[in-house]
Scaffold this motif. Structure first.
Motif, PDB file in Angstrom:
ATOM      1  N   THR A   8      21.871  -8.349  23.307  1.00  0.00           N
ATOM      2  CA  THR A   8      21.598  -7.174  24.138  1.00  0.00           C
ATOM      3  C   THR A   8      20.539  -6.254  23.550  1.00  0.00           C
ATOM      4  O   THR A   8      19.959  -5.439  24.269  1.00  0.00           O
ATOM      5  N   THR A  47      31.573  -5.041  22.912  1.00  0.00           N
ATOM      6  CA  THR A  47      30.776  -4.185  23.776  1.00  0.00           C
ATOM      7  C   THR A  47      30.219  -2.980  23.030  1.00  0.00           C
ATOM      8  O   THR A  47      29.061  -2.604  23.228  1.00  0.00           O
ATOM      9  N   ALA A  55      26.399  -2.265  22.734  1.00  0.00           N
ATOM     10  CA  ALA A  55      25.853  -1.044  23.312  1.00  0.00           C
ATOM     11  C   ALA A  55      25.094  -0.238  22.266  1.00  0.00           C
ATOM     12  O   ALA A  55      24.022   0.310  22.540  1.00  0.00           O
ATOM     13  N   SER A  97      21.767  -1.808  21.660  1.00  0.00           N
ATOM     14  CA  SER A  97      20.848  -1.534  22.766  1.00  0.00           C
ATOM     15  C   SER A  97      20.317  -0.114  22.715  1.00  0.00           C
ATOM     16  O   SER A  97      19.117   0.125  22.892  1.00  0.00           O
ATOM     17  N   PHE A 141      23.085   1.364  27.161  1.00  0.00           N
ATOM     18  CA  PHE A 141      24.199   1.760  26.290  1.00  0.00           C
ATOM     19  C   PHE A 141      25.396   2.182  27.143  1.00  0.00           C
ATOM     20  O   PHE A 141      26.543   1.789  26.883  1.00  0.00           O
ATOM     21  N   GLN A 143      27.373  -0.631  28.745  1.00  0.00           N
ATOM     22  CA  GLN A 143      28.281  -1.350  27.863  1.00  0.00           C
ATOM     23  C   GLN A 143      29.436  -0.471  27.372  1.00  0.00           C
ATOM     24  O   GLN A 143      30.578  -0.932  27.254  1.00  0.00           O
ATOM     25  N   LEU A 144      29.164   0.799  27.080  1.00  0.00           N
ATOM     26  CA  LEU A 144      30.226   1.673  26.593  1.00  0.00           C
ATOM     27  C   LEU A 144      31.274   1.924  27.671  1.00  0.00           C
ATOM     28  O   LEU A 144      32.483   1.790  27.434  1.00  0.00           O
TER      29      LEU A 144
END
Length: 396
Positions: free
Chosen positions: A28, A143, A147, A150, A255, A258-259
């Protein structure tokens, strides 16, 4: 005795969660830097789409290969070797050598596939009563690290003069210590326990998942949710920049994707506990993806809200897909078989997402990428009606 057992359980859980931290961050972190990679290397949109799809192709290839070595040599040994290869591949990808970008990227996907396939089997084998909870924690750690990678990619690149090699190569500092931990675990592990047998050594009937319609449904659902995620992870910043957003804000939206997805997955794990029929859940989270893509296309000024809604769909879909591998199988051996099939087929489907999106965006309009992802969400909704129904996938 109880304290020793408790330390052993805690050690297993920690090792699995650290494994999770290594599996997505190297993939990612590329999305926010794709434009800079293209500027330095001269790659066009289609070639960059292939670069984004290459780890996913590697996931599919590695998923097809990892089950038999795990049966012969044990889960710990295969995972240790895969992590060592992953650490080396992260370094290789960042080197200014001819072909290093492509070879390193392909190896990253192939090595990470071992963790993708075998982690559900480890959870099923060692913690059969906590599959959903540990799967949610596994995806949460995966994740969060993805994140963070990223979100920091562009700021670290800016601090280093706009280059992309340092932020990508620095991820070896994450993977290498985890690889060492699993090497130690592999060295200390006893003779390999057949993956097809539980801890008590009772025999398990051999099955072939490839002839099971239910296994195909789970596999297709795995592929569609992966295609949605990897398409967004690769191209969301580019799409948002085309809609008028700042590049750094677009990177942080990845970010957020994913968060928030991680938080949604944790919430979903509490909802799923004790439920046998998860079809309704699958329909709702698929609709979140469809609605988010429509919102981004029609009201891009609310991009952050739409990205958050997409995150609910993608994060929940991942937890559901991985949980089904354990929930719909009777033994760790069957879990490993279904996981291998689902991720082989799934990542073959998923690899088409970034490739097709790169071609569509580069040839026509980046707005159409949102339509493509929305269509994948609709297809995911249809497949989940079979994949998430009650009952075990027994194979043939």
């Amino acid at each position: 005795m109880a304290s020793v057992r408790g330390r052993r359980v805690a050690g297993t859980v920690l090792a699995v969660l650290l494994l999770a931290a290594c599996l997505r961050a190297p993939v990612t972190s590329v999305g926010p830097l794709l434009e800079r990679v293209g500027e330095e290397t001269g790659l066009g949109a289609s070639a960059l789409g292939l670069l984004g799809a290459l780890p996913v192709i590697g996931f599919g290839v590695g998923s097809a290969l990892v089950h038999r070595p795990a049966q012969s040599y044990g889960l710990e040994r295969v995972l240790a070797l895969a992590l060592v290869v992953l650490a080396g591949a992260v370094v290789l990808r960042s080197l200014p050598l001819a072909g290093a970008l492509w070879v390193g990227t392909a190896l990253i996907g192939t090595a990470a596939a071992a963790g993708n396939v075998l982690a559900p089997a480890v959870i099923k084998r060692d913690h059969p009563g906590a599959i959903v909870l540990l799967t949610a924690c596994f995806t949460a750690v995966m994740t969060v690290t993805a994140a963070t990678a990223s979100g920091l990619a562009v700021p670290v690149s800016d601090a280093w003069g706009g280059g992309w090699r340092l932020p990508l190569g620095a991820l070896a500092a994450l993977v290498a210590p985890v690889a060492l931990l699993w090497v130690v675990r592999a060295a200390r592990s006893p003779a390999p326990l057949p993956v097809g047998a539980p801890r008590d050594g009772a025999p398990v009937r051999a099955v072939t998942m490839w002839r099971s319609p239910s296994a195909w449904a789970v596999s297709a659902f795995m592929g569609l949710q992966s295609a949605v995620f990897f398409t967004l992870a690769t191209w969301l910043p580019t799409v948002e920049v085309s809609l008028g957003l700042d590049a750094r804000a677009a990177g942080w939206h990845l970010f957020v994707l994913q968060l928030v997805g991680m938080l949604a997955g944790l919430v979903l794990s509490t909802h799923m506990r004790g439920r046998s029929d998860l079809r309704g859940t699958g329909v709702v989270i698929s609709l979140c993806i469809v609605a988010a893509m429509a919102g981004l296309a029609l009201a891009p000024g609310l991009a952050l809200a739409w990205v958050a809604l997409a995150a609910v769909g993608t994060g929940s879909s991942l937890v559901l897909a991985l949980s089904l591998l354990g929930l719909r199988t009777a033994h760790a051996g069957h879990t490993a078989q279904l996981s291998s099939m689902a991720q082989t087929v799934g990542y073959a489907i998923a690899a088409c997402g970034p490739l097709l999106a790169g071609w569509v965006g580069g040839t026509f309009s980046w707005d159409l990428v949102l339509l493509l992802v929305g269509a994948l969400g609709v297809a995911q909704l249809v497949l989940v009606l079979r994949a998430a129904r009650p009952g075990l996938v027994m194979g043939c």
